[in-house]
Each structure stands twice: as structure tokens, then as C-alpha cells.
Design a protein around this motif. Structure first.
Motif, mmCIF file in Angstrom:
data_model
loop_
_atom_site.group_PDB
_atom_site.id
_atom_site.type_symbol
_atom_site.label_atom_id
_atom_site.label_comp_id
_atom_site.label_asym_id
_atom_site.label_seq_id
_atom_site.Cartn_x
_atom_site.Cartn_y
_atom_site.Cartn_z
ATOM 1 N N LEU A 153 10.252 6.326 -69.737
ATOM 2 C CA LEU A 153 11.437 5.044 -70.047
ATOM 3 C C LEU A 153 12.080 5.597 -71.190
ATOM 4 C CD1 LEU A 153 12.667 2.550 -69.182
ATOM 5 C CD2 LEU A 153 10.889 1.615 -70.628
ATOM 6 N N ILE A 154 13.435 5.774 -71.033
ATOM 7 C CA ILE A 154 14.219 6.316 -71.951
ATOM 8 C C ILE A 154 15.314 5.041 -72.232
ATOM 9 C CG2 ILE A 154 15.957 8.018 -72.601
ATOM 10 C CD1 ILE A 154 14.801 9.751 -70.614
ATOM 11 N N THR A 155 15.290 4.639 -73.465
ATOM 12 C CA THR A 155 16.371 3.697 -74.253
ATOM 13 C C THR A 155 17.452 4.519 -74.319
ATOM 14 O OG1 THR A 155 15.828 3.631 -76.347
ATOM 15 C CG2 THR A 155 14.452 2.149 -74.852
ATOM 16 N N GLY A 156 18.722 4.034 -74.176
ATOM 17 C CA GLY A 156 20.100 4.670 -74.540
ATOM 18 C C GLY A 156 20.147 5.996 -73.656
ATOM 19 N N SER A 157 19.769 5.735 -72.582
ATOM 20 C CA SER A 157 20.019 7.031 -71.608
ATOM 21 C C SER A 157 21.258 7.335 -71.115
ATOM 22 C CB SER A 157 18.941 6.596 -70.435
ATOM 23 O OG SER A 157 19.709 5.497 -69.650
ATOM 24 N N LYS A 158 22.239 6.627 -71.581
ATOM 25 C CA LYS A 158 23.514 6.694 -71.332
ATOM 26 C C LYS A 158 24.363 7.254 -72.530
ATOM 27 C CE LYS A 158 23.893 3.415 -67.433
ATOM 28 N NZ LYS A 158 24.876 1.940 -67.091
ATOM 29 N N GLY A 159 23.642 7.405 -73.541
ATOM 30 C CA GLY A 159 24.151 7.935 -74.784
ATOM 31 C C GLY A 159 24.428 9.491 -74.759
ATOM 32 N N THR A 160 24.819 9.825 -75.942
ATOM 33 C CA THR A 160 24.827 11.358 -76.154
ATOM 34 C C THR A 160 23.499 12.169 -75.864
ATOM 35 O OG1 THR A 160 26.749 10.984 -77.623
ATOM 36 C CG2 THR A 160 26.012 13.210 -77.600
ATOM 37 N N VAL A 161 22.386 11.629 -76.854
ATOM 38 C CA VAL A 161 21.315 12.463 -76.713
ATOM 39 C C VAL A 161 20.379 11.817 -75.665
ATOM 40 C CG1 VAL A 161 19.230 12.839 -77.850
ATOM 41 C CG2 VAL A 161 21.233 12.750 -79.082
ATOM 42 N N GLY A 162 20.569 10.543 -75.038
ATOM 43 C CA GLY A 162 20.135 10.045 -73.859
ATOM 44 C C GLY A 162 20.209 11.023 -72.732
ATOM 45 N N HIS A 165 18.202 14.385 -68.550
ATOM 46 C CA HIS A 165 18.380 15.528 -67.883
ATOM 47 C C HIS A 165 17.141 16.668 -67.968
ATOM 48 C CE1 HIS A 165 20.501 18.922 -65.825
ATOM 49 N NE2 HIS A 165 20.313 19.790 -67.023
ATOM 50 N N ALA A 166 17.078 16.822 -69.164
ATOM 51 C CA ALA A 166 15.717 17.602 -69.547
ATOM 52 C C ALA A 166 14.457 17.299 -68.753
ATOM 53 C CB ALA A 166 15.621 17.901 -71.092
ATOM 54 N N ALA A 167 14.378 15.934 -68.989
ATOM 55 C CA ALA A 167 13.075 15.344 -68.255
ATOM 56 C C ALA A 167 13.168 15.590 -66.777
ATOM 57 C CB ALA A 167 13.102 13.854 -68.331
ATOM 58 N N GLN A 168 14.312 15.413 -66.298
ATOM 59 C CA GLN A 168 14.160 15.558 -64.817
ATOM 60 C C GLN A 168 14.144 17.114 -64.378
ATOM 61 O OE1 GLN A 168 18.185 13.783 -64.003
ATOM 62 N NE2 GLN A 168 16.975 11.746 -63.867
ATOM 63 N N THR A 169 14.524 17.915 -65.070
ATOM 64 C CA THR A 169 14.573 19.112 -64.935
ATOM 65 C C THR A 169 13.171 19.851 -65.013
ATOM 66 O OG1 THR A 169 16.805 19.738 -65.554
ATOM 67 C CG2 THR A 169 15.506 21.667 -65.761
ATOM 68 N N ASP A 189 4.899 6.023 -68.277
ATOM 69 C CA ASP A 189 3.791 6.762 -68.831
ATOM 70 C C ASP A 189 3.801 7.006 -70.466
ATOM 71 O OD1 ASP A 189 2.074 7.204 -66.587
ATOM 72 O OD2 ASP A 189 3.441 8.517 -65.950
ATOM 73 N N ALA A 190 5.186 6.991 -70.633
ATOM 74 C CA ALA A 190 5.444 7.077 -72.028
ATOM 75 C C ALA A 190 7.003 6.606 -72.337
ATOM 76 C CB ALA A 190 5.809 8.718 -72.255
ATOM 77 N N ILE A 191 7.480 6.396 -73.596
ATOM 78 C CA ILE A 191 8.650 5.750 -73.812
ATOM 79 C C ILE A 191 9.323 6.666 -74.919
ATOM 80 C CG2 ILE A 191 9.826 3.870 -74.954
ATOM 81 C CD1 ILE A 191 7.391 2.132 -73.876
ATOM 82 N N ILE A 192 10.545 6.910 -74.694
ATOM 83 C CA ILE A 192 11.267 7.634 -75.699
ATOM 84 C C ILE A 192 12.523 6.685 -76.084
ATOM 85 C CG2 ILE A 192 12.969 9.606 -76.327
ATOM 86 C CD1 ILE A 192 11.219 11.285 -74.246
ATOM 87 N N HIS A 193 12.567 6.344 -77.331
ATOM 88 C CA HIS A 193 13.427 5.256 -77.721
ATOM 89 C C HIS A 193 14.851 5.932 -78.495
ATOM 90 C CE1 HIS A 193 15.225 1.486 -79.110
ATOM 91 N NE2 HIS A 193 14.810 1.434 -80.223
ATOM 92 N N LEU A 194 15.932 5.953 -77.786
ATOM 93 C CA LEU A 194 17.126 6.481 -78.301
ATOM 94 C C LEU A 194 17.981 5.390 -78.706
ATOM 95 C CD1 LEU A 194 16.903 9.439 -76.081
ATOM 96 C CD2 LEU A 194 17.297 9.822 -78.395
ATOM 97 N N GLY A 195 17.708 4.088 -78.057
ATOM 98 C CA GLY A 195 19.007 3.220 -77.757
ATOM 99 C C GLY A 195 19.511 2.470 -79.451
ATOM 100 N N VAL A 196 20.739 2.192 -79.400
ATOM 101 C CA VAL A 196 21.454 1.594 -80.456
ATOM 102 C C VAL A 196 22.411 0.669 -80.042
ATOM 103 C CG1 VAL A 196 21.005 3.978 -81.981
ATOM 104 C CG2 VAL A 196 22.935 3.478 -80.562
ATOM 105 N N ALA A 197 22.833 -0.042 -81.081
ATOM 106 C CA ALA A 197 23.830 -1.054 -80.847
ATOM 107 C C ALA A 197 25.117 -0.445 -80.486
ATOM 108 C CB ALA A 197 24.075 -2.103 -81.784
ATOM 109 N N ALA A 198 25.611 0.347 -79.374
ATOM 110 C CA ALA A 198 26.612 1.306 -79.143
ATOM 111 C C ALA A 198 27.692 0.252 -78.961
ATOM 112 C CB ALA A 198 26.168 2.223 -78.142
ATOM 113 N N THR A 199 27.763 -0.853 -78.342
ATOM 114 C CA THR A 199 28.968 -1.594 -78.018
ATOM 115 C C THR A 199 28.614 -2.912 -78.811
ATOM 116 O OG1 THR A 199 29.312 -0.527 -76.033
ATOM 117 C CG2 THR A 199 30.352 -2.584 -76.417
ATOM 118 N N PRO A 200 29.054 -3.127 -79.928
ATOM 119 C CA PRO A 200 28.472 -4.483 -80.392
ATOM 120 C C PRO A 200 29.206 -5.569 -79.742
ATOM 121 C CG PRO A 200 29.265 -2.787 -82.117
ATOM 122 C CD PRO A 200 29.535 -2.492 -80.983
ATOM 123 N N THR A 201 28.369 -6.821 -79.784
ATOM 124 C CA THR A 201 28.728 -7.896 -78.866
ATOM 125 C C THR A 201 29.262 -9.017 -80.054
ATOM 126 O OG1 THR A 201 26.586 -8.805 -78.881
ATOM 127 C CG2 THR A 201 27.508 -7.397 -76.963
#
Length: 262
Positions: free
Chosen positions: A4-13, A18-22, A53-65
Motif C-alpha cells: 500500500l503506497i500513499t502518495g502514489s500519484k506524486g513524483t516519488v510515489g 512502477h518499481a514495485a510492479q516491475t 503486506d507492507a506500507i510505504i508512506h509518501l503522501g503529503v498535503a499536495a493540494t491544500p483544501t
């Protein structure tokens, strides 16, 4: 492995997904419509529905509300809540931090023994989150401090996109010969973050720069990828931001940019 990847639409995410799927993993991007990062009570049920099975947390407040304390609640509270949830389910947890936990009042290079000192802004929030996630899930958390990312495709928040913007705006890219930034190619960073899932919990620092200055890095990128940037060298910024930690296995920047070997 299902990650599970937070921030998966961001630059590093995007690079991590992609690397995980590959590599044969299943990458699931955090669905903010299903679990609002600021609605902490929704996280446990959502994670159980994904069953990672694991979490990688990359998420940030990319679009402030505009919600109250959104930066702190996203950077700190969300990160700590994920650490709690991962601990309860005994899941490996990679929390991505930043070289900005060190402010420029003290120059590097920085090692694992260097005390983080950011006192405000994003760096301070990440500094607080680092301490919190390691306390909440000490047996499963890997904190990964990242430098500036290099993506030759030039998209998102990365060094190449910055230089393209500077060229478009000013016809040149100002670059200090006395700044040594923490930085790495984004695909090297993504691969290292995945490797951390199999390493002992604790603090890690991901940086490929062994000693190159910003102006030389930009010139090497421009020459290798035919960007035709006009590099305006200066000495306006004096700071060594490098992060010293060989364990994540990032290649030397000069291996990717041979012009830096001289």
C-alpha cells in the motif's frame, strides 16, 4: 507482496509504484476518497479492506483544501496513525522523510549521528513525524530521509523540472558551486525504498551525491540529456546538504553522470 503506497500519484510515489510492479509486487495506491488522510478513524478499516503486506508512506498535503492545521495533520498526524495501524497488524512500514530535517544553520555532510535541527515549516513537521513513527512502531518502521530527486523525464517536483522552469523564465539556470545538495536519481530512490522493506527497522538516509556541487550536477545533466541549459555559476549559496549512509546501496551520482568523475 502487496504494498500500500500513499502518495502514489506524486513524483516519488509513481516511481515506487512502477518499481514495485516491475519487481513482481502488487502496488495499491492509497484512495483518499475511501479514507481521508485527516479522518484517522477511517484508516484501520480501509487498510483492512486492502489487506497489504507492507506500507510505504509518501503522501503529503499536495493540494491544500484550507482545513485547519492541514500541513501538520497530514505530515505528522497521518504518519503517526499509520505507524499505529501498522504496529497493530505487524506490517513493515517505510516512512519517507527529507533532508530538510536539517536546516542550513549548520553545514554537513550529515551522518546518522547528526542531530536534526529544523525548527519550522515542512522540515520541522517531518522531524517530529520521524520521532513519532519510530516510537509508535519501533519494530517495523524504517524512516528514509530523501534528498532532491532527479528525473530526466522532467515531470513533477524534481531537479530537472526546476531547471526547465528556470530556463523558461530566465533563459538561464543559476547554480551555486558551493552548494552540495542531497540528491539521487528517482529510479535509484524507488529501488532503495523497496529494499528497505527487507532491512532492519530504524533510520536510513538515501543520497547519491558523494561530493558534486549543484552547478556541476546541472551541467552534467544538461550535457548527457541534451537539455541545452545555460548554467550561470555563482557562489550565492554555501551549504553541504549531503547525507552519508552507505547501507541503502544507492549508486554514486557519478555512476549515472560520468562527467562528474573528473
Amino acid at each position: 507482496m502487496k504494498i500500500l503506497i500513499t502518495g502514489s500519484k506524486g513524483t516519488v510515489g509513481q516511481a515506487v509504484a512502477h518499481a514495485a510492479q516491475t519487481s513482481g509486487h502488487i502496488a495499491i495506491g492509497w484512495d483518499r476518497s475511501a479514507a481521508d488522510p485527516l479522518d484517522l478513524a477511517s484508516h484501520g478499516p480501509y487498510i483492512d479492506s486492502v489487506a497489504p503486506d507492507a506500507i510505504i508512506h509518501l503522501g503529503v498535503a499536495a493540494t491544500p483544501t484550507g482545513r485547519d492545521n492541514e500541513g501538520w495533520r497530514t505530515t505528522v498526524d497521518w504518519s503517526l496513525a499509520l505507524a499505529d495501524t501498522a504496529a497493530q497488524r505487524k506490517l513493515p512500514y517505510v516512512f519517507t522523510s527529507t533532508a530538510l530535517v536539517f536546516d542550513n544553520s549548520v553545514s554537513g555532510p550529515f551522518t546518522l549521528a547528526s542531530a536534526s535541527n529544523a525548527r519550522e515549516g515542512y522540515g520541522f513537521e517531518k522531524r517530529c513525524a520521524e520521532h513519532g513513527v519510530l516510537l509508535r512502531h519501533p519494530n517495523g518502521t524504517r524512516v528514509a530521509r530523501l534528498g532532491w530527486q532527479i528525473d530526466p523525464a522532467g515531470q513533477g517536483n524534481n531537479m530537472v523540472a526546476h531547471a526547465h522552469r528556470e530556463m523558461a523564465a530566465h533563459g538561464q539556470v543559476g547554480a551555486s558551486t558551493r552548494w552540495q545538495p542531497a540528491c539521487s536519481f528517482i529510479d535509484d530512490t524507488a529501488a532503495a525504498l523497496l529494499r528497505l522493506l527487507a532491512t532492519p527497522p530504524g533510520l536510513y538516509m538515501l543520497d547519491s551525491n558523494r561530493g558534486a556541487n549543484f552547478a556541476d550536477i546541472l551541467q552534467a545533466l544538461s550535457d548527457q540529456y541534451h537539455f541545452n541549459w545555460q548554467i550561470s555559476r555563482n557562489e550565492d549559496y554555501v551549504y553541504d546538504q549531503r547525507l552519508i549512509d552507505p547501507r541503502p546501496g544507492l549508486p554514486d551520482l557519478a555512476a549515472r553522470l560520468p562527467a562528474l568523475r573528473g
